[in-house]
Design an enzyme around this catalytic site. Structure first.
Site, short mmCIF file in Angstrom:
data_model
loop_
_atom_site.label_atom_id
_atom_site.label_comp_id
_atom_site.label_asym_id
_atom_site.label_seq_id
_atom_site.Cartn_x
_atom_site.Cartn_y
_atom_site.Cartn_z
N GLY A 145 0.83 -1.21 0.00
CA GLY A 145 0.00 0.00 0.00
C GLY A 145 0.86 1.25 0.00
CD GLU A 166 26.81 -8.76 -17.21
OE1 GLU A 166 27.32 -8.93 -18.34
OE2 GLU A 166 27.48 -8.49 -16.20
#
Ligand SMILES: Cc1cc2nc3c(=O)[nH]c(=O)nc-3n(C[C@H](O)[C@H](O)[C@H](O)COP(=O)(O)OP(=O)(O)OC[C@H]3O[C@@H](n4cnc5c(N)ncnc54)[C@H](O)[C@@H]3O)c2cc1C
Length: 393
Positions: free
Chosen positions: A350, A374
């Site tokens: 929340g 990568e």
């Protein structure tokens, strides 16, 4: 005990290493990660602790003073470290790519010169392919090395070096024969002092690149301006093999990024599960609302699937075979799932998920890095697709 992310068939030694690192993460990393990350502070005490554990020598052969562990063991260690703080895994990752490249492609002299000191953490590796104008398209690099007597002279500008300041060795990809395509690329082992400014004659680390997450670990540029390097510092001794050496190193790196995704996702899931059990709305814990429970179920399934895929990719490389297909799939799946699991954990928190006092806020800024580093998701799909057409499908 959690049944998630179990790895079958581990030796006693592998189990012990992973358990030791998990305890180190719980004791030394998780309690301080938020403060260090928010301050963008280099985690020197954690790095010292990792040195004491021998982690910098984990995958370096015993003949060179390391622990001689497999890529799988390394990946499981990275998963644990990333559960604590992804930046810490970034500190060892480039080190291991460079150590792997020297161990598998270096001359005997290079292995003897670097690996024992890399095993202790005295020499720390960074690797550099990317430039300001290119990352995915590695063959477009423009940094040039030209022979001059027994040396080469390098000019150009490299970008996005993880550990670019803290490392004292940079495996750097340059062009030695611009007309020869991939065969015209060469990896140089570039020694430098750690830090910023002129770190060797003709070599400058200008400053730290400010990032949205992945803080603590330094990411830098590297400028070559008439930098002289002996020909003996060509990885493997002969020019023209750099592209293939780097791609081999990057396959190790992709398993590492997949492992990071598994670790970050695992932490996000743990945080969400804990929060969902104790936060109450409408008179009951939010975990009892089916929408939240289903979200947790989806998260746990992703955490598990990514782990098993990552383990499979590491085991294939350990068997001595190329794992480009499997590492591409693992990296792609784990990084996408990590982003999704972190997002779900954020929603479960929340409003508190948006507070810097809650750990999920940090994970939310870290997960996107895994979509890029990568090789982006698009590049992984290109690799996977090509291998399928080559017959691997
Ligand atoms: C925090 C951080 C740390 C890093 N550390 C290192 C490091 O240590 N060493 C190093 O060498 N590099 C490092 N990098 C660089 C990283 O590897 C690159 O950013 C990455 O490969 C993407 O390259 P790019 O940023 O140039 O994006 P580009 O290649 O310009 O791509 C831009 C977009 O186009 C898409 N795209 C590109 N080509 C294609 C194609 N053919 N088909 C479909 N889509 C395509 C990409 O997927 C992406 O969405 C790091 C990056 C970051 C952010």
């Amino acid at each position: 005990m959690s049944r998630l992310q179990q790895t079958h068939g581990l030796s006693d030694e592998q189990r012990e290493i992973v358990a030791t690192v998990r305890a180190f993460v719980d004791r030394e990393i998780l309690p301080v990660a938020a403060a260090l990350e928010h301050a963008d502070e280099y985690p020197q005490a954690i790095v010292d602790g990792m040195k004491d554990l021998g982690l910098f020598g984990l995958m370096i052969g015993e003949e060179h003073g390391g622990l001689g562990a497999s890529l799988l063991t390394y990946a499981l260690v990275v998963e644990e470290l990333s559960r604590g703080w992804m930046s810490v895994s970034g500190i060892v990752n480039t080190h291991f790519i460079v150590a792997w490249m020297i161990a598998h492609h270096g001359t005997e002299e290079q292995k003897a010169h670097y690996l024992p000191r890399m095993a202790t953490g005295e020499v720390r590796g960074a690797f550099s392919m990317s430039e300001p104008g290119c990352g995915s398209d590695v063959s477009a690099i423009t940094t040039r090395a030209v022979p001059d007597g027994g040396d080469y002279v390098i000019n150009g500008r490299k970008m996005w070096l993880t550990n670019g300041a803290s490392a004292n060795l940079v495996a750097t990809l340059v062009k030695t024969d611009p007309d020869a395509g991939h065969r015209g690329m060469t990896t140089f082992l570039v020694d430098k002092t750690p830090g910023f400014g002129e770190v060797a004659p003709g070599l400058t680390v200008p400053g730290k690149i400010e990032k949205m997450g992945y803080k603590g670990v330094d990411t830098t540029e590297l400028l070559f301006d008439g930098y002289r390097v002996p020909a003996a510092r060509i990885l493997g001794g002969a020019p023209g093999r750099g592209f293939y050496q780097m791609m081999d190193g990057v396959e190790v790196g992709r398993v590492n990024v997949a492992a990071r995704g598994c670790g970050v996702a695992r932490r996000a899931y743990e945080l969400a599960l804990g929060y969902a059990r104790q936060r109450e709305t409408f008179g009951r814990p939010i975990a009892d609302h089916q929408a939240v429970l289903f979200r947790l179920a989806e998260m746990a399934t992703k955490v598990e699937a990514a782990h098993q895929m990552m383990v499979m990719a590491a085991r294939r490389k350990d068997s001595g075979e190329r794992n480009d297909l499997e590492a591409g799939m693992a990296k792609y799946l784990a990084s996408e799932y990590c982003k999704e699991v972190v997002e779900d954990a954020f929603r479960i928190h929340g409003g508190y998920g948006y507070s810097t006092e809650f750990e999920i806020e940090r994970l939310y800024r870290e997960a996107p890095m895994l979509l890029i580093g990568e090789g982006t998701a698009d590049i992984q799909k290109m690799i996977i697709g090509r291998r399928l057409l080559d017959g691997a499908g």
